[in-house]
Design an enzyme around this catalytic site. Structure first.
Site, PDB file in Angstrom:
ATOM      1  N   LEU A  21       0.825  -1.210   0.000  1.00  0.00           N
ATOM      2  CA  LEU A  21       0.000   0.000   0.000  1.00  0.00           C
ATOM      3  C   LEU A  21       0.856   1.256   0.000  1.00  0.00           C
ATOM      4  CD1 LEU A  21      -2.953  -0.582   2.494  1.00  0.00           C
ATOM      5  CD2 LEU A  21      -3.104  -0.072   0.059  1.00  0.00           C
ATOM      6  N   GLY A  22       1.946   1.229   0.756  1.00  0.00           N
ATOM      7  CA  GLY A  22       2.809   2.399   0.858  1.00  0.00           C
ATOM      8  C   GLY A  22       3.997   2.086   1.735  1.00  0.00           C
ATOM      9  N   GLY A  24       7.386   4.147   4.161  1.00  0.00           N
ATOM     10  CA  GLY A  24       8.013   5.358   4.678  1.00  0.00           C
ATOM     11  C   GLY A  24       9.353   5.020   5.293  1.00  0.00           C
ATOM     12  N   GLY A  25       9.866   5.954   6.075  1.00  0.00           N
ATOM     13  CA  GLY A  25      11.180   5.758   6.667  1.00  0.00           C
ATOM     14  C   GLY A  25      11.247   4.615   7.656  1.00  0.00           C
ATOM     15  N   MET A  26      10.116   4.333   8.322  1.00  0.00           N
ATOM     16  CA  MET A  26      10.110   3.294   9.354  1.00  0.00           C
ATOM     17  C   MET A  26       9.702   1.925   8.843  1.00  0.00           C
ATOM     18  SD  MET A  26       8.632   5.044  12.812  1.00  0.00           S
ATOM     19  CE  MET A  26       8.742   3.462  13.652  1.00  0.00           C
ATOM     20  N   GLY A  27       8.926   1.864   7.780  1.00  0.00           N
ATOM     21  CA  GLY A  27       8.489   0.553   7.337  1.00  0.00           C
ATOM     22  C   GLY A  27       7.534   0.618   6.172  1.00  0.00           C
ATOM     23  N   VAL A  29       3.526  -0.696   4.540  1.00  0.00           N
ATOM     24  CA  VAL A  29       2.164  -1.126   4.822  1.00  0.00           C
ATOM     25  C   VAL A  29       1.708  -1.983   3.652  1.00  0.00           C
ATOM     26  CG1 VAL A  29      -0.193  -0.433   5.329  1.00  0.00           C
ATOM     27  CG2 VAL A  29       1.709   0.981   6.118  1.00  0.00           C
ATOM     28  N   LYS A  43       0.981  -3.201   8.846  1.00  0.00           N
ATOM     29  CA  LYS A  43       2.134  -2.311   8.971  1.00  0.00           C
ATOM     30  C   LYS A  43       3.316  -3.086   9.558  1.00  0.00           C
ATOM     31  CE  LYS A  43       1.465   1.898  10.360  1.00  0.00           C
ATOM     32  NZ  LYS A  43       1.229   3.111  11.203  1.00  0.00           N
ATOM     33  N   ASP A 137      -2.640  14.148  15.908  1.00  0.00           N
ATOM     34  CA  ASP A 137      -2.344  14.459  14.502  1.00  0.00           C
ATOM     35  C   ASP A 137      -3.583  14.301  13.633  1.00  0.00           C
ATOM     36  OD1 ASP A 137      -0.687  15.340  12.457  1.00  0.00           O
ATOM     37  OD2 ASP A 137      -0.017  13.321  11.922  1.00  0.00           O
TER      38      ASP A 137
END
Length: 292
Positions: A21-22, A24-27, A29, A43, A137
């Site tokens: 799905l996507g 980022g810097g941490m992992g 999904v 995730k 957030d």
């Protein structure tokens, strides 16, 4: 959704992974499916980060925070594995567009739809706060529109109400323009910070414009702390309902229950999630995941 690549796991716990799905810097999904056919957003921490104690603890905290909220207004946690191997967390998969995508594609919501959105999100915030948490957030990209109404996602920076801010020197505490003044200043925050974010979200939903803007992040954050929100494109009848949420001082901001009462959507206002162009987008997304 992108196909699985070299190095991507084929299975995590009970979930067979179907695609990405996507990331980022941490992992990453993934879209996963369990043996009963339920889809999930799974995730996973990157392998090279799974052994970083601080990041692993943050991931575990996120899973526990999300599991503590049982509201129908959030994406439910279906399962998690936080001990050993690659930590993962599976959330209910929501196929609808985000509020940000919906407004970009179809323009601002009309008055009844904004009232329905406000009441639904306020109820969800009340549930989050009752669980002893603060989302921290809330923004258009963290609100997914489904046929059952808006759902809040991403508890990545949720913290217990008594917890201190996560920020350190030089870091942006929250999404600029949606975080409350006390968050921007790095002060201790409480549930009223989420109410401020809700006010900023409603301005965007009703007008297609941010409540606060600036040429760069510092100017934008200055406006949040010292400037007046721009409600000029918000329907006049909604302005006195939204404006109190954006008070600089947390104390006079309304409680979520008061927001539910103040916005009081008319009968049938929630049809926006089930009929019309926006509803068609929602239906296509939900049908697509069933086909997948």
């Amino acid at each position: 959704m992108k196909p699985l690549g070299t190095g991507d796991p084929l299975r995590l716990g009970p979930y067979r992974l179907l695609g990405v799905l996507g990331e980022g810097g941490m992992g990453k999904v993934y879209v996963g499916q369990d043996d009963a056919g339920r889809a999930a957003a799974v995730k996973v921490l990157r392998p090279e980060l799974a052994y970083d104690q601080n990041l692993a603890q943050r991931f575990v905290r996120e899973a526990r925070m999300a599991q503590a909220v049982t509201s129908t207004g959030v994406a439910r946690v279906l399962g998690s594995q936080t001990e050993g191997g690659r930590p993962w967390m599976a959330n209910e998969f929501l196929a609808g567009p985000t509020l940000a995508e919906a407004v970009e594609a179809h323009g601002p919501l009309d008055e009844p739809a904004v009232r329905a959105l406000a009441a639904a999100l306020a109820r969800t915030l009340a549930d989050i706060h009752t669980a002893g948490l603060i989302h921290r957030d809330l923004k258009p990209a963290n609100i997914v529109l489904t046929s059952a109404g808006p759902r809040v996602i991403d508890f990545g920076i949720a913290r217990p109400e008594h917890g201190l801010t996560l920020t350190t020197t030089g870091e942006i505490p929250v999404t600029p323009g949606y975080g409350a003044p006390e968050q921007v200043l790095g002060h201790r925050v409480g549930p009223p910070a989420d109410v401020f974010s809700l006010g900023a979200v409603l301005v965007y939903a009703a007008s297609g414009r941010r409540a606060f803007d600036g040429g760069h992040v510092a100017a934008l954050q200055y406006q949040v702390v010292h400037g007046d929100p721009d409600l000029s494109q918000v329907p006049e009848v909604l302005r006195p309902l939204i404006f109190p949420c954006l008070a600089k001082d947390p104390a006079p901001r309304p409680l979520p229950a008061q927001i539910v009462t103040a916005f009081a959507p008319p009968r049938g206002a929630d049809r926006v999630w089930r009929r019309g162009p926006l509803a068609d987008d929602i239906t296509r997304g939900e049908a697509g995941i069933r086909e997948l």
